[in-house]
Structure formats: structure tokens, C-alpha cells
Design a protein around this motif. Structure first.
Motif, PDB file in Angstrom:
ATOM      1  N   UNK A 108       7.264  12.420  -2.218  1.00 29.82           N
ATOM      2  CA  UNK A 108       6.278  11.800  -1.329  1.00 29.82           C
ATOM      3  C   UNK A 108       6.769  11.781   0.113  1.00 29.82           C
ATOM      4  N   UNK A 109       8.039  11.455   0.324  1.00 37.86           N
ATOM      5  CA  UNK A 109       8.590  11.367   1.678  1.00 37.86           C
ATOM      6  C   UNK A 109       8.488  12.689   2.426  1.00 37.86           C
ATOM      7  N   UNK A 110       8.452  13.788   1.702  1.00 40.24           N
ATOM      8  CA  UNK A 110       8.398  15.114   2.317  1.00 40.24           C
ATOM      9  C   UNK A 110       6.985  15.639   2.529  1.00 40.24           C
ATOM     10  N   UNK A 111       5.991  14.920   2.049  1.00 42.77           N
ATOM     11  CA  UNK A 111       4.598  15.352   2.227  1.00 42.77           C
ATOM     12  C   UNK A 111       4.200  15.247   3.696  1.00 42.77           C
ATOM     13  N   UNK A 119      -3.302   9.417  -0.475  1.00 41.93           N
ATOM     14  CA  UNK A 119      -2.746   8.438  -1.410  1.00 41.93           C
ATOM     15  C   UNK A 119      -2.792   7.028  -0.828  1.00 41.93           C
ATOM     16  N   UNK A 120      -2.523   6.906   0.465  1.00 47.43           N
ATOM     17  CA  UNK A 120      -2.589   5.588   1.115  1.00 47.43           C
ATOM     18  C   UNK A 120      -3.998   5.008   1.043  1.00 47.43           C
ATOM     19  N   UNK A 121      -4.986   5.829   1.309  1.00 48.82           N
ATOM     20  CA  UNK A 121      -6.375   5.366   1.274  1.00 48.82           C
ATOM     21  C   UNK A 121      -6.760   4.895  -0.123  1.00 48.82           C
ATOM     22  N   UNK A 165       0.825  -1.211   0.000  1.00 43.93           N
ATOM     23  CA  UNK A 165       0.000   0.000   0.000  1.00 43.93           C
ATOM     24  C   UNK A 165       0.858   1.259   0.000  1.00 43.93           C
ATOM     25  N   UNK A 166       1.889   1.290   0.823  1.00 40.30           N
ATOM     26  CA  UNK A 166       2.739   2.487   0.923  1.00 40.30           C
ATOM     27  C   UNK A 166       3.480   2.746  -0.385  1.00 40.30           C
ATOM     28  N   UNK A 167       3.966   1.684  -1.008  1.00 42.23           N
ATOM     29  CA  UNK A 167       4.682   1.860  -2.291  1.00 42.23           C
ATOM     30  C   UNK A 167       3.727   2.335  -3.379  1.00 42.23           C
ATOM     31  N   UNK A 168       2.511   1.800  -3.396  1.00 39.98           N
ATOM     32  CA  UNK A 168       1.517   2.245  -4.377  1.00 39.98           C
ATOM     33  C   UNK A 168       1.085   3.677  -4.107  1.00 39.98           C
ATOM     34  N   UNK A 169       1.002   4.064  -2.848  1.00 34.16           N
ATOM     35  CA  UNK A 169       0.662   5.449  -2.504  1.00 34.16           C
ATOM     36  C   UNK A 169       1.723   6.398  -3.034  1.00 34.16           C
ATOM     37  N   UNK A 170       2.985   6.035  -2.854  1.00 31.74           N
ATOM     38  CA  UNK A 170       4.088   6.862  -3.376  1.00 31.74           C
ATOM     39  C   UNK A 170       4.013   6.946  -4.900  1.00 31.74           C
ATOM     40  N   UNK A 171       3.718   5.816  -5.529  1.00 33.35           N
ATOM     41  CA  UNK A 171       3.607   5.795  -6.987  1.00 33.35           C
ATOM     42  C   UNK A 171       2.450   6.670  -7.467  1.00 33.35           C
ATOM     43  N   UNK A 175      -7.970   0.312  -3.427  1.00 34.82           N
ATOM     44  CA  UNK A 175      -7.783  -0.376  -4.709  1.00 34.82           C
ATOM     45  C   UNK A 175      -7.371  -1.825  -4.478  1.00 34.82           C
ATOM     46  N   UNK A 176      -6.409  -2.050  -3.597  1.00 32.98           N
ATOM     47  CA  UNK A 176      -5.991  -3.418  -3.288  1.00 32.98           C
ATOM     48  C   UNK A 176      -7.142  -4.219  -2.693  1.00 32.98           C
ATOM     49  N   UNK A 177      -7.896  -3.612  -1.793  1.00 32.45           N
ATOM     50  CA  UNK A 177      -9.040  -4.301  -1.197  1.00 32.45           C
ATOM     51  C   UNK A 177     -10.088  -4.632  -2.255  1.00 32.45           C
ATOM     52  N   UNK A 178     -10.320  -3.746  -3.201  1.00 34.00           N
ATOM     53  CA  UNK A 178     -11.297  -3.993  -4.264  1.00 34.00           C
ATOM     54  C   UNK A 178     -10.850  -5.159  -5.139  1.00 34.00           C
ATOM     55  N   UNK A 179      -9.554  -5.226  -5.443  1.00 35.89           N
ATOM     56  CA  UNK A 179      -9.035  -6.341  -6.249  1.00 35.89           C
ATOM     57  C   UNK A 179      -9.309  -7.665  -5.541  1.00 35.89           C
ATOM     58  N   UNK A 180      -9.045  -7.699  -4.241  1.00 33.89           N
ATOM     59  CA  UNK A 180      -9.287  -8.925  -3.462  1.00 33.89           C
ATOM     60  C   UNK A 180     -10.785  -9.218  -3.376  1.00 33.89           C
TER      61      UNK A 180
END
Length: 94
Positions: free
Chosen positions: A62-65, A73-75, A23-29, A80-85
């Protein structure tokens, strides 16, 4: 016509530890994609948002936000990941 959003119900979906980390990596992306799109449209960093001048305070890494901005972004990533599952898919690291 009134628009009535109908997001996929993810209330029963609990992500595994690996997916929570993802989730954190996708939020950064997501932030990086948003920033690249804005910059491509001519936006630059500014301490205050100014649409006319195309300045935005979140055009930083992102690290500075602030956490409040990262949470958006995390939400998005988590939902999105929860919807896929919820739709019956599995996500596995290669």
C-alpha cells in the motif's frame, strides 16, 4: 429492471480526528485484502494490467501505491466509517 444505487447519505457526517486516522489504516487493510484475494487467484505483479496473464501493477505494498490508487481505498474506508456513524453507531478505541 434498472439498478439504482442508494448509498447511505453521509453528507452531514464529519469524522473525528481519531476516526480520520483510522481511515488510512482501513484503506491499507482493504488494499491488503484485495491483494491477498488476487494473489490467491494466481495473480502476480506486472507493470501493466494483463487479465489473461493475471498481472496487475497494484500488487505492491500500500505504501508504494500512487496516491491516485490510495485515494480509492481511502474513500471506501471513509464512506464506510461515515455510514456506520450515520446509522447511529459509535466507534471507540478499546
Amino acid at each position: 429492471m434498472v439498478y439504482e444505487p442508494k448509498p447511505i447519505d453521509v453528507s452531514a457526517i464529519v469524522l473525528s480526528g481519531d476516526l480520520s486516522k483510522l481511515t488510512e489504516r482501513l484503506a491499507e487493510n482493504a488494499h491488503d485484502n484485495w491483494a491477498a484475494r488476487r494473489m490467491g487467484e494466481g495473480w502476480t505483479y506486472g507493470p501493466q494490467r494483463d487479465d489473461a496473464a493475471k498481472k496487475h501493477p497494484d500488487l505492491i505494498p500500500y505504501a508504494d501505491l500512487p496516491d491516485s490508487e490510495k485515494e480509492y481505498d481511502r474513500d471506501t474506508a471513509m464512506k464506510t466509517l461515515q455510514a456506520i456513524v450515520a446509522l447511529g453507531y459509535t466507534i471507540e478505541k478499546a
